[in-house]
Design a protein around this motif. Structure first.
Motif, PDB file in Angstrom:
ATOM      1  N   LEU A 158       0.836  -1.207   0.000  1.00 30.63           N
ATOM      2  CA  LEU A 158       0.000   0.000   0.000  1.00 30.63           C
ATOM      3  C   LEU A 158       0.871   1.257   0.000  1.00 30.63           C
ATOM      4  CD1 LEU A 158      -3.102   0.540   2.329  1.00 30.63           C
ATOM      5  CD2 LEU A 158      -1.509   2.384   1.841  1.00 30.63           C
ATOM      6  N   LEU A 159       1.838   1.292   0.900  1.00 37.35           N
ATOM      7  CA  LEU A 159       2.701   2.473   1.011  1.00 37.35           C
ATOM      8  C   LEU A 159       3.572   2.646  -0.229  1.00 37.35           C
ATOM      9  CD1 LEU A 159       3.767   2.029   4.743  1.00 37.35           C
ATOM     10  CD2 LEU A 159       2.240   3.784   3.830  1.00 37.35           C
ATOM     11  N   LEU A 160       4.012   1.531  -0.798  1.00 38.90           N
ATOM     12  CA  LEU A 160       4.834   1.595  -2.005  1.00 38.90           C
ATOM     13  C   LEU A 160       4.016   2.118  -3.181  1.00 38.90           C
ATOM     14  CD1 LEU A 160       7.657   0.973  -3.145  1.00 38.90           C
ATOM     15  CD2 LEU A 160       6.807  -1.319  -3.735  1.00 38.90           C
ATOM     16  N   GLU A 161       2.771   1.651  -3.280  1.00 35.53           N
ATOM     17  CA  GLU A 161       1.912   2.114  -4.377  1.00 35.53           C
ATOM     18  C   GLU A 161       1.647   3.611  -4.275  1.00 35.53           C
ATOM     19  OE1 GLU A 161      -2.322   0.946  -6.534  1.00 35.53           O
ATOM     20  OE2 GLU A 161      -2.132   0.733  -4.363  1.00 35.53           O
ATOM     21  N   GLN A 162       1.533   4.106  -3.057  1.00 34.79           N
ATOM     22  CA  GLN A 162       1.283   5.530  -2.851  1.00 34.79           C
ATOM     23  C   GLN A 162       2.572   6.346  -2.771  1.00 34.79           C
ATOM     24  OE1 GLN A 162      -1.265   5.889   0.606  1.00 34.79           O
ATOM     25  NE2 GLN A 162      -3.069   5.178  -0.507  1.00 34.79           N
ATOM     26  N   ARG A 163       3.715   5.686  -2.957  1.00 34.66           N
ATOM     27  CA  ARG A 163       5.032   6.334  -2.959  1.00 34.66           C
ATOM     28  C   ARG A 163       5.307   7.094  -1.655  1.00 34.66           C
ATOM     29  NH1 ARG A 163       7.005   5.853  -8.040  1.00 34.66           N
ATOM     30  NH2 ARG A 163       5.488   5.550  -9.732  1.00 34.66           N
ATOM     31  N   ARG A 164       4.853   6.521  -0.574  1.00 31.88           N
ATOM     32  CA  ARG A 164       5.116   7.112   0.747  1.00 31.88           C
ATOM     33  C   ARG A 164       6.366   6.431   1.314  1.00 31.88           C
ATOM     34  NH1 ARG A 164      -0.686   6.057   3.267  1.00 31.88           N
ATOM     35  NH2 ARG A 164       0.352   6.702   5.208  1.00 31.88           N
ATOM     36  N   LEU A 165       7.505   6.768   0.750  1.00 28.82           N
ATOM     37  CA  LEU A 165       8.736   6.033   1.022  1.00 28.82           C
ATOM     38  C   LEU A 165       9.218   6.210   2.458  1.00 28.82           C
ATOM     39  CD1 LEU A 165      10.660   6.630  -2.330  1.00 28.82           C
ATOM     40  CD2 LEU A 165       9.106   4.772  -1.689  1.00 28.82           C
ATOM     41  N   ARG A 166       9.039   7.405   3.025  1.00 32.84           N
ATOM     42  CA  ARG A 166       9.464   7.620   4.410  1.00 32.84           C
ATOM     43  C   ARG A 166       8.628   6.768   5.368  1.00 32.84           C
ATOM     44  NH1 ARG A 166       8.351  11.327   8.581  1.00 32.84           N
ATOM     45  NH2 ARG A 166       6.721  12.307   7.315  1.00 32.84           N
ATOM     46  N   HIS A 167       7.323   6.749   5.126  1.00 36.72           N
ATOM     47  CA  HIS A 167       6.447   5.900   5.937  1.00 36.72           C
ATOM     48  C   HIS A 167       6.768   4.419   5.723  1.00 36.72           C
ATOM     49  CE1 HIS A 167       3.024   9.057   6.572  1.00 36.72           C
ATOM     50  NE2 HIS A 167       4.081   9.267   7.334  1.00 36.72           N
ATOM     51  N   LEU A 168       7.103   4.070   4.481  1.00 35.62           N
ATOM     52  CA  LEU A 168       7.453   2.679   4.169  1.00 35.62           C
ATOM     53  C   LEU A 168       8.674   2.240   4.970  1.00 35.62           C
ATOM     54  CD1 LEU A 168       7.099   0.082   2.519  1.00 35.62           C
ATOM     55  CD2 LEU A 168       8.453   1.144   0.692  1.00 35.62           C
ATOM     56  N   LEU A 169       9.644   3.127   5.124  1.00 37.41           N
ATOM     57  CA  LEU A 169      10.848   2.799   5.886  1.00 37.41           C
ATOM     58  C   LEU A 169      10.505   2.523   7.347  1.00 37.41           C
ATOM     59  CD1 LEU A 169      13.919   2.570   6.218  1.00 37.41           C
ATOM     60  CD2 LEU A 169      13.984   5.063   6.550  1.00 37.41           C
ATOM     61  N   PHE A 170       9.706   3.395   7.958  1.00 42.15           N
ATOM     62  CA  PHE A 170       9.327   3.193   9.354  1.00 42.15           C
ATOM     63  C   PHE A 170       8.449   1.951   9.514  1.00 42.15           C
ATOM     64  CE2 PHE A 170      10.480   7.716   9.740  1.00 42.15           C
ATOM     65  CZ  PHE A 170      11.208   7.670  10.915  1.00 42.15           C
ATOM     66  N   TRP A 171       7.588   1.695   8.532  1.00 42.18           N
ATOM     67  CA  TRP A 171       6.734   0.501   8.555  1.00 42.18           C
ATOM     68  C   TRP A 171       7.591  -0.759   8.517  1.00 42.18           C
ATOM     69  CZ3 TRP A 171       1.706  -0.405   9.463  1.00 42.18           C
ATOM     70  CH2 TRP A 171       1.148  -1.618   9.048  1.00 42.18           C
ATOM     71  N   ALA A 172       8.589  -0.766   7.635  1.00 43.70           N
ATOM     72  CA  ALA A 172       9.483  -1.923   7.515  1.00 43.70           C
ATOM     73  C   ALA A 172      10.275  -2.132   8.797  1.00 43.70           C
ATOM     74  CB  ALA A 172      10.423  -1.731   6.328  1.00 43.70           C
ATOM     75  N   LEU A 173      10.729  -1.047   9.419  1.00 46.36           N
ATOM     76  CA  LEU A 173      11.486  -1.163  10.668  1.00 46.36           C
ATOM     77  C   LEU A 173      10.613  -1.728  11.787  1.00 46.36           C
ATOM     78  CD1 LEU A 173      13.557   2.170  10.618  1.00 46.36           C
ATOM     79  CD2 LEU A 173      14.402  -0.161  10.262  1.00 46.36           C
ATOM     80  N   THR A 174       9.350  -1.286  11.820  1.00 53.24           N
ATOM     81  CA  THR A 174       8.419  -1.826  12.829  1.00 53.24           C
ATOM     82  C   THR A 174       8.200  -3.315  12.613  1.00 53.24           C
ATOM     83  OG1 THR A 174       7.269   0.318  12.917  1.00 53.24           O
ATOM     84  CG2 THR A 174       6.110  -1.590  13.825  1.00 53.24           C
ATOM     85  N   ALA A 175       8.001  -3.720  11.354  1.00 57.31           N
ATOM     86  CA  ALA A 175       7.795  -5.132  11.040  1.00 57.31           C
ATOM     87  C   ALA A 175       9.032  -5.959  11.383  1.00 57.31           C
ATOM     88  CB  ALA A 175       7.434  -5.295   9.562  1.00 57.31           C
ATOM     89  N   LEU A 176      10.215  -5.428  11.076  1.00 55.96           N
ATOM     90  CA  LEU A 176      11.454  -6.144  11.382  1.00 55.96           C
ATOM     91  C   LEU A 176      11.647  -6.278  12.894  1.00 55.96           C
ATOM     92  CD1 LEU A 176      13.912  -4.621   8.743  1.00 55.96           C
ATOM     93  CD2 LEU A 176      13.095  -6.980   8.849  1.00 55.96           C
ATOM     94  N   ALA A 177      11.326  -5.217  13.626  1.00 51.46           N
ATOM     95  CA  ALA A 177      11.442  -5.273  15.083  1.00 51.46           C
ATOM     96  C   ALA A 177      10.519  -6.339  15.655  1.00 51.46           C
ATOM     97  CB  ALA A 177      11.112  -3.909  15.691  1.00 51.46           C
ATOM     98  N   MET A 178       9.284  -6.399  15.147  1.00 50.83           N
ATOM     99  CA  MET A 178       8.335  -7.409  15.618  1.00 50.83           C
ATOM    100  C   MET A 178       8.770  -8.806  15.189  1.00 50.83           C
ATOM    101  SD  MET A 178       6.342  -5.968  17.574  1.00 50.83           S
ATOM    102  CE  MET A 178       5.418  -7.480  17.908  1.00 50.83           C
ATOM    103  N   GLY A 179       9.396  -8.894  14.019  1.00 50.71           N
ATOM    104  CA  GLY A 179       9.929 -10.186  13.591  1.00 50.71           C
ATOM    105  C   GLY A 179      11.017 -10.667  14.533  1.00 50.71           C
ATOM    106  N   GLY A 180      11.868  -9.727  14.982  1.00 53.99           N
ATOM    107  CA  GLY A 180      12.905 -10.084  15.938  1.00 53.99           C
ATOM    108  C   GLY A 180      12.328 -10.563  17.259  1.00 53.99           C
ATOM    109  N   VAL A 181      11.260  -9.889  17.723  1.00 54.92           N
ATOM    110  CA  VAL A 181      10.606 -10.295  18.971  1.00 54.92           C
ATOM    111  C   VAL A 181       9.944 -11.655  18.807  1.00 54.92           C
ATOM    112  CG1 VAL A 181       8.732  -9.758  20.580  1.00 54.92           C
ATOM    113  CG2 VAL A 181      10.244  -7.936  19.775  1.00 54.92           C
TER     114      VAL A 181
END
Length: 417
Positions: free
Chosen positions: A172-195
């Protein structure tokens, strides 16, 4: 009733038995995020159990059930917030919303509503995922994006398919070209993946005992995914109707993908993507168990939700393009509402039969325990493969070591039967 069922033994009572002897905030927190039941880390279930142990010093299964039963209300409100309905009068407005409530508030998924662990796993992940998608669809709001990240965390804490939300949100974020939000979204997902994968037991597949979770996906079953999507249109034993309905829904979804609807209603479209992705994920995780297992009652909320989302698409796009007269439109909506009423009544009848079957299974298991030579769980005729499995493993196991330990620790008090 305060009676454990199947996964409630290890997921709730087993967690509580190990949690109570721990001392200190950090060891207890680590136990909440690392305790694993089969392939899942249901951290939300763990957290609710831990709160009960701290506040009332025992486990109350009805608390889980009540919380789970309230969540469909949140799902309904969230879906309505996504629904861009147009109505000329109050009667038409009611008719355009009524099918949504009839398709959601029913007993197709009765085992989820009447099962402590499943109710706090299957329903919260759907609610939090839909809410996150709704907030992500508000592209101009940083605050809404923050709420979306919060609900991503809750989704992953609820069930593993919360990671599907991370994929959906990323697209969704990539389609809307919200790259800054995409970065924070990916970091949140990666953090939860680590947990989530911290101290994770990968050799925990239920579909392929002894194998890794990744190995189970080698048994991916496409027919299972299609049947999963259409399960609300079938009984509990034959998957032919569910495959037929699932194919229709999948074809409609494929058409919607190329119709530009993702720009007309971002929230509804990506909610559809989440449901379809969940269907394919479960088909990988559970496909080896056979297609009939896709008809399990606890899964059917996903099929119900897909029907709701397709109905919204029809109301937003198809019906307006037909340019019907107001009187004809009301007749068409009345016919749809009538069909949904019949569907809801049929679903409630099937769900009540399932609940009655579980009640009889409980009675049979108690009788078998009290009089082993006179009763057997095989005397109960099951209408759902999931119920048959529960009968095989014992829907109520009064001599289970986990239950005995919980009673000994005074964490669980059996009800007077």
């Amino acid at each position: 009733m305060n009676i454990p069922n199947a996964d409630d033994y290890p997921a709730i009572l087993g967690f509580a038995n190990q949690y109570v002897p721990l001392h200190g905030l950090l060891p207890k927190f680590v136990h909440v995020i690392t305790f694993q039941q089969s392939e899942y880390k249901t951290m939300l279930v763990n957290g609710v159990t831990a709160v009960q142990c701290e506040l009332i010093h025992r486990v109350s299964l009805p608390v889980f059930m009540v919380m789970g039963n309230l969540i469909p209300i949140g799902i309904f409100v969230t879906v309505l917030a996504m629904y861009k309905r147009r109505a000329d009068d109050l009667f038409t407005a009611i008719l355009s919303v009524l099918p949504v409530s009839l398709l959601l508030f029913q007993l197709q998924y009765s085992s989820t509503l009447d099962w402590a662990t499943a109710g706090m796993q299957n329903l919260p992940v759907i609610f939090s995922s839909l809410l996150a998608i709704l907030f992500l669809s508000k592209s101009g709001s940083t605050r809404a994006f923050g709420f979306a990240c919060f609900w991503l965390v809750i989704a992953v804490c609820s069930s593993a398919n919360g990671f599907g939300l991370s994929i959906v949100g990323g697209i969704l974020l990539l389609e809307q070209r919200r790259l800054r939000h995409l970065l924070f979204w990916a970091l949140t997902a990666l953090a939860m993946g680590g947990v989530y994968f911290y101290k994770y037991n990968f050799h925990s597949s239920q579909a392929v005992p002894g194998a890794t979770v990744g190995h189970a996906f080698l048994h991916f079953n496409l027919l299972y995914a299609i049947s999963f999507l259409g399960s609300s249109g079938a009984g509990f034993t034959s998957y032919v109707p569910s495959v037929a309905l699932g194919l229709v829904l999948l074809c409609v979804f494929a058409y919607i993908c190329f119709s530009g609807y993702s720009r007309r209603n971002v929230a509804v479209f990506y909610s559809m993507v989440f449901v379809v992705l969940s269907a394919f994920g479960v088909a990988g995780l559970r496909g080896a168990l056979g297609v009939v297992q896709s008809l399990a009652s606890r899964y059917r909320i996903y099929s119900n939700l897909m029907l709701v989302l397709v109905f919204i698409y029809l109301m937003e796009i198809v019906l307006p393009n037909l340019q019907l007269k107001p009187s004809v439109k009301r007749v068409a909506l009345s016919a749809i509402a009538f069909l949904c009423i019949l569907f809801c009544l049929g679903s409630d009848w099937a769900g009540l039969r399932f609940i009655e079957g579980r009640k009889q299974a409980l009675i049979a298991e108690m009788a078998r325990w009290e009089h082993p030579s006179e009763a057997s769980s095989s005397q109960v005729k099951a209408n759902d493969p999931a119920l048959e499995r529960q009968l095989r493993i014992g829907i109520y196991k009064p001599i289970a070591p986990i239950l005995i330990e919980s009673i000994h620790r005074q964490l669980y008090l059996p009800p007077q039967l």
